[in-house]
Motif scaffolding. Structure first.
Motif, mmCIF file in Angstrom:
data_model
loop_
_atom_site.group_PDB
_atom_site.id
_atom_site.type_symbol
_atom_site.label_atom_id
_atom_site.label_comp_id
_atom_site.label_asym_id
_atom_site.label_seq_id
_atom_site.Cartn_x
_atom_site.Cartn_y
_atom_site.Cartn_z
ATOM 1 N N ARG A 52 -18.612 -18.118 -6.342
ATOM 2 C CA ARG A 52 -17.222 -17.684 -6.381
ATOM 3 C C ARG A 52 -17.130 -16.369 -7.140
ATOM 4 O O ARG A 52 -17.907 -16.117 -8.062
ATOM 5 C CB ARG A 52 -16.341 -18.732 -7.053
ATOM 6 N N PRO A 53 -16.154 -15.511 -6.760
ATOM 7 C CA PRO A 53 -16.038 -14.220 -7.445
ATOM 8 C C PRO A 53 -15.815 -14.391 -8.946
ATOM 9 O O PRO A 53 -15.101 -15.299 -9.380
ATOM 10 C CB PRO A 53 -14.813 -13.582 -6.773
ATOM 11 N N HIS A 54 -16.443 -13.520 -9.711
ATOM 12 C CA HIS A 54 -16.308 -13.558 -11.167
ATOM 13 C C HIS A 54 -14.909 -13.067 -11.537
ATOM 14 O O HIS A 54 -14.504 -11.955 -11.179
ATOM 15 C CB HIS A 54 -17.372 -12.665 -11.805
ATOM 16 N N GLN A 55 -14.171 -13.881 -12.262
ATOM 17 C CA GLN A 55 -12.783 -13.561 -12.577
ATOM 18 C C GLN A 55 -12.661 -12.321 -13.471
ATOM 19 O O GLN A 55 -11.724 -11.538 -13.329
ATOM 20 C CB GLN A 55 -12.106 -14.763 -13.250
ATOM 21 N N THR A 56 -13.607 -12.138 -14.378
ATOM 22 C CA THR A 56 -13.575 -10.949 -15.226
ATOM 23 C C THR A 56 -13.763 -9.677 -14.402
ATOM 24 O O THR A 56 -13.089 -8.664 -14.629
ATOM 25 C CB THR A 56 -14.663 -11.032 -16.311
ATOM 26 N N VAL A 57 -14.664 -9.730 -13.436
ATOM 27 C CA VAL A 57 -14.900 -8.573 -12.570
ATOM 28 C C VAL A 57 -13.654 -8.255 -11.751
ATOM 29 O O VAL A 57 -13.262 -7.089 -11.606
ATOM 30 C CB VAL A 57 -16.111 -8.829 -11.650
ATOM 31 N N LEU A 58 -13.002 -9.290 -11.215
ATOM 32 C CA LEU A 58 -11.766 -9.076 -10.450
ATOM 33 C C LEU A 58 -10.681 -8.461 -11.330
ATOM 34 O O LEU A 58 -9.948 -7.556 -10.903
ATOM 35 C CB LEU A 58 -11.283 -10.401 -9.858
ATOM 36 N N TRP A 59 -10.584 -8.936 -12.572
ATOM 37 C CA TRP A 59 -9.586 -8.404 -13.500
ATOM 38 C C TRP A 59 -9.862 -6.937 -13.818
ATOM 39 O O TRP A 59 -8.940 -6.111 -13.837
ATOM 40 C CB TRP A 59 -9.598 -9.240 -14.774
ATOM 41 N N VAL A 60 -11.129 -6.589 -14.037
ATOM 42 C CA VAL A 60 -11.492 -5.204 -14.331
ATOM 43 C C VAL A 60 -11.202 -4.308 -13.126
ATOM 44 O O VAL A 60 -10.713 -3.184 -13.280
ATOM 45 C CB VAL A 60 -12.974 -5.109 -14.740
ATOM 46 N N LYS A 80 -8.487 -1.108 -13.308
ATOM 47 C CA LYS A 80 -9.556 -0.173 -13.649
ATOM 48 C C LYS A 80 -9.082 1.008 -14.504
ATOM 49 O O LYS A 80 -9.730 1.336 -15.510
ATOM 50 C CB LYS A 80 -10.232 0.329 -12.374
ATOM 51 N N PRO A 81 -7.955 1.689 -14.172
ATOM 52 C CA PRO A 81 -7.524 2.808 -15.030
ATOM 53 C C PRO A 81 -7.269 2.385 -16.476
ATOM 54 O O PRO A 81 -7.649 3.104 -17.416
ATOM 55 C CB PRO A 81 -6.235 3.285 -14.355
ATOM 56 N N GLU A 82 -6.642 1.219 -16.671
ATOM 57 C CA GLU A 82 -6.389 0.737 -18.027
ATOM 58 C C GLU A 82 -7.690 0.365 -18.735
ATOM 59 O O GLU A 82 -7.845 0.577 -19.941
ATOM 60 C CB GLU A 82 -5.454 -0.473 -17.992
ATOM 61 N N ARG A 83 -8.643 -0.200 -17.984
ATOM 62 C CA ARG A 83 -9.910 -0.598 -18.589
ATOM 63 C C ARG A 83 -10.736 0.623 -19.007
ATOM 64 O O ARG A 83 -11.480 0.568 -19.991
ATOM 65 C CB ARG A 83 -10.707 -1.455 -17.604
ATOM 66 N N ILE A 84 -10.638 1.724 -18.263
ATOM 67 C CA ILE A 84 -11.355 2.944 -18.660
ATOM 68 C C ILE A 84 -10.834 3.437 -20.000
ATOM 69 O O ILE A 84 -11.613 3.797 -20.897
ATOM 70 C CB ILE A 84 -11.196 4.029 -17.572
ATOM 71 N N VAL A 85 -9.508 3.441 -20.158
ATOM 72 C CA VAL A 85 -8.908 3.872 -21.429
ATOM 73 C C VAL A 85 -9.325 2.933 -22.558
ATOM 74 O O VAL A 85 -9.675 3.376 -23.658
ATOM 75 C CB VAL A 85 -7.368 3.920 -21.293
ATOM 76 N N GLU A 86 -9.309 1.623 -22.286
ATOM 77 C CA GLU A 86 -9.679 0.648 -23.310
ATOM 78 C C GLU A 86 -11.156 0.765 -23.680
ATOM 79 O O GLU A 86 -11.531 0.667 -24.856
ATOM 80 C CB GLU A 86 -9.375 -0.765 -22.818
ATOM 81 N N LEU A 87 -11.996 0.992 -22.671
ATOM 82 C CA LEU A 87 -13.434 1.116 -22.921
ATOM 83 C C LEU A 87 -13.728 2.344 -23.782
ATOM 84 O O LEU A 87 -14.556 2.284 -24.705
ATOM 85 C CB LEU A 87 -14.173 1.218 -21.582
ATOM 86 N N ARG A 88 -13.036 3.443 -23.535
ATOM 87 C CA ARG A 88 -13.205 4.640 -24.343
ATOM 88 C C ARG A 88 -12.792 4.364 -25.788
ATOM 89 O O ARG A 88 -13.477 4.780 -26.734
ATOM 90 C CB ARG A 88 -12.391 5.793 -23.767
ATOM 91 N N LYS A 89 -11.696 3.658 -25.963
ATOM 92 C CA LYS A 89 -11.206 3.345 -27.312
ATOM 93 C C LYS A 89 -12.186 2.439 -28.058
ATOM 94 O O LYS A 89 -12.429 2.613 -29.254
ATOM 95 C CB LYS A 89 -9.838 2.676 -27.224
ATOM 96 N N LYS A 122 -20.883 -0.043 -11.448
ATOM 97 C CA LYS A 122 -22.235 -0.609 -11.421
ATOM 98 C C LYS A 122 -22.253 -2.056 -11.901
ATOM 99 O O LYS A 122 -22.905 -2.917 -11.302
ATOM 100 C CB LYS A 122 -23.173 0.245 -12.284
ATOM 101 N N VAL A 123 -21.548 -2.322 -12.988
ATOM 102 C CA VAL A 123 -21.522 -3.694 -13.508
ATOM 103 C C VAL A 123 -20.820 -4.620 -12.517
ATOM 104 O O VAL A 123 -21.284 -5.736 -12.252
ATOM 105 C CB VAL A 123 -20.830 -3.738 -14.881
ATOM 106 N N ASN A 124 -19.719 -4.171 -11.962
ATOM 107 C CA ASN A 124 -18.980 -5.008 -11.011
ATOM 108 C C ASN A 124 -19.808 -5.312 -9.772
ATOM 109 O O ASN A 124 -19.711 -6.404 -9.208
ATOM 110 C CB ASN A 124 -17.680 -4.321 -10.616
ATOM 111 N N LYS A 125 -20.617 -4.360 -9.344
ATOM 112 C CA LYS A 125 -21.423 -4.561 -8.152
ATOM 113 C C LYS A 125 -22.480 -5.646 -8.352
ATOM 114 O O LYS A 125 -22.751 -6.441 -7.446
ATOM 115 C CB LYS A 125 -22.104 -3.245 -7.768
ATOM 116 N N THR A 126 -23.059 -5.697 -9.540
ATOM 117 C CA THR A 126 -24.145 -6.655 -9.799
ATOM 118 C C THR A 126 -23.656 -7.982 -10.375
ATOM 119 O O THR A 126 -24.435 -8.931 -10.466
ATOM 120 C CB THR A 126 -25.164 -6.040 -10.763
ATOM 121 N N HIS A 127 -22.383 -8.058 -10.787
ATOM 122 C CA HIS A 127 -21.860 -9.293 -11.384
ATOM 123 C C HIS A 127 -20.641 -9.821 -10.621
ATOM 124 O O HIS A 127 -19.832 -10.552 -11.178
ATOM 125 C CB HIS A 127 -21.463 -9.053 -12.848
#
Length: 365
Positions: free
Chosen positions: A35-43, A47-56, A23-28
């Protein structure tokens, strides 16, 4: 009302966090200069690593980063607004993950005519209600009261929010996360703020409807529109609303009005309402007319409208589908051609897709 529990396991689940990221990536997706948001591209790439990091981050005790403050001019209300934008990663992802979990318990006790910042409850719902009341119940809509809360978000205290959220949710870990998102108050620009605001005003909606007996009533965020058969009933409701707000550190604006609908058309959610017909506000009509004139000059010079101009005109044209504004569309938009504006938007969308593919290719390489 039964309080919701066992929400924390759902909050930190892979499914909920993945949905929040999407949802966040879609709106940002797009940043400055289209130009594409670099943070969104990185996430997205990790994505699998970011899910683990977000949970932590959530489990370790999420602490919001300092927000970015900016002042914008709101043309619709002719005033400056203070916007506080949270950091994209991880703050906004945490906010969406939280709201996805508490959205259902909040909406469970929500008044049917509570509109604004709620999925499926936009202006169209409130517009349909007022149209129906004005057309079918002349006696019940003889008088109208228009109210607004003075500096609503600025005067909404975190203690008041937590008290109401405690009546809706009993999961202590989720309540702890909510309290941390309120560290800087309830600022405009925070995705959670609109949900907290609607939750706080829920008891007021029920009081207006059930205790004060106001049959026809709609609220768009902090704007109240009440109808009644006589002035006495509406004035009593206004006093009760102001007292309820003052007990919680808020108050009504001093420019509230109670007036007969025969002498003046009610004004709410961008429209003016008559008996069997609806008109757009004069400011909306004027902006639509000026935008069409600017584009007409470009077309006369054999120049295509810009992407922003095409989006603005088509967006404003959508307002006229809910009212008796077809003559304005025929007069100002038809000579330009709706197809021309849609072609401009289509070309820009194709260009962005190509650019996004190129960015991904470069990142992978």
């Amino acid at each position: 009302m039964k309080r919701a529990g066992k929400l924390y396991p759902i909050l930190i689940s892979d499914e909920n966090l993945s949905q929040a990221i999407d949802k966040v990536n879609k709106t940002h997706r797009w940043g400055r200069h289209h130009r594409p948001h670099q943070t969104v591209l990185w996430v997205e790439r990790t994505k699998p690593e970011r899910i683990v990091e977000l949970r932590k981050i959530i489990m370790d005790g999420f602490i919001p980063a300092p927000v970015r403050h900016r002042t914008i001019y709101d043309k619709s209300s002719n005033k400056y607004r203070e916007i506080y934008e949270p950091k994209l990663w991880p703050d906004q992802y945490v906010h969406h993950a939280l709201i996805q979990v508490i959205q259902q318990p909040i909406m469970r006790g929500m008044d049917y005519w509570c509109c604004g910042s709620i999925p499926g409850r936009g202006t169209s719902r409130g517009i349909k209600g007022i149209k129906k009341w004005m057309k079918n119940d002349r006696k019940g809509t003889k008088y109208c009261a228009e109210l607004d809360i003075h500096h609503f978000y600025q005067s909404l205290q975190p203690e008041v929010v937590m008290e109401q959220m405690g009546r809706i949710i009993k999961d202590t870990e989720v309540l702890s996360l909510i309290s941390r998102t309120l560290r800087d108050g309830v600022p405009i620009g925070n995705y959670c703020s609109q949900w907290y605001a609607n939750a706080v005003l829920q008891p007021l909606d029920h009081m207006i409807r059930e205790e004060l007996g106001v049959k026809h009533y709609v609220r768009y965020m902090d704007n109240f529109t009440l109808f009644g058969p006589n002035k006495k009933k509406l004035h009593k409701a206004v006093r009760a609303i102001d007292q309820w707000l003052r007990e919680r550190g808020m108050r009504l604006k001093s420019n509230w009005q109670v007036f007969p609908t025969k002498a003046r058309m009610p004004n709410a959610m961008g429209y003016r309402y008559g008996r069997g017909y609806t008109l757009p506000r004069k400011k909306i009509m004027l902006r639509f007319k000026r935008a069409c004139r600017r584009v007409a000059k470009r077309v006369a010079q054999n120049r295509d409208p810009t992407f922003q101009q095409a989006c603005a005109i088509l967006s404003r044209a959508g307002w006229f589908t809910h009212c008796n504004g077809h003559r304005a569309v025929r007069k100002w938009l038809t000579p330009i051609g709706e197809k021309l504006l849609k072609d401009v938007i289509r070309k820009e969308a194709q260009k962005r897709r190509c650019y996004l593919k190129w960015e991904h290719a470069v990142a992978v390489a």
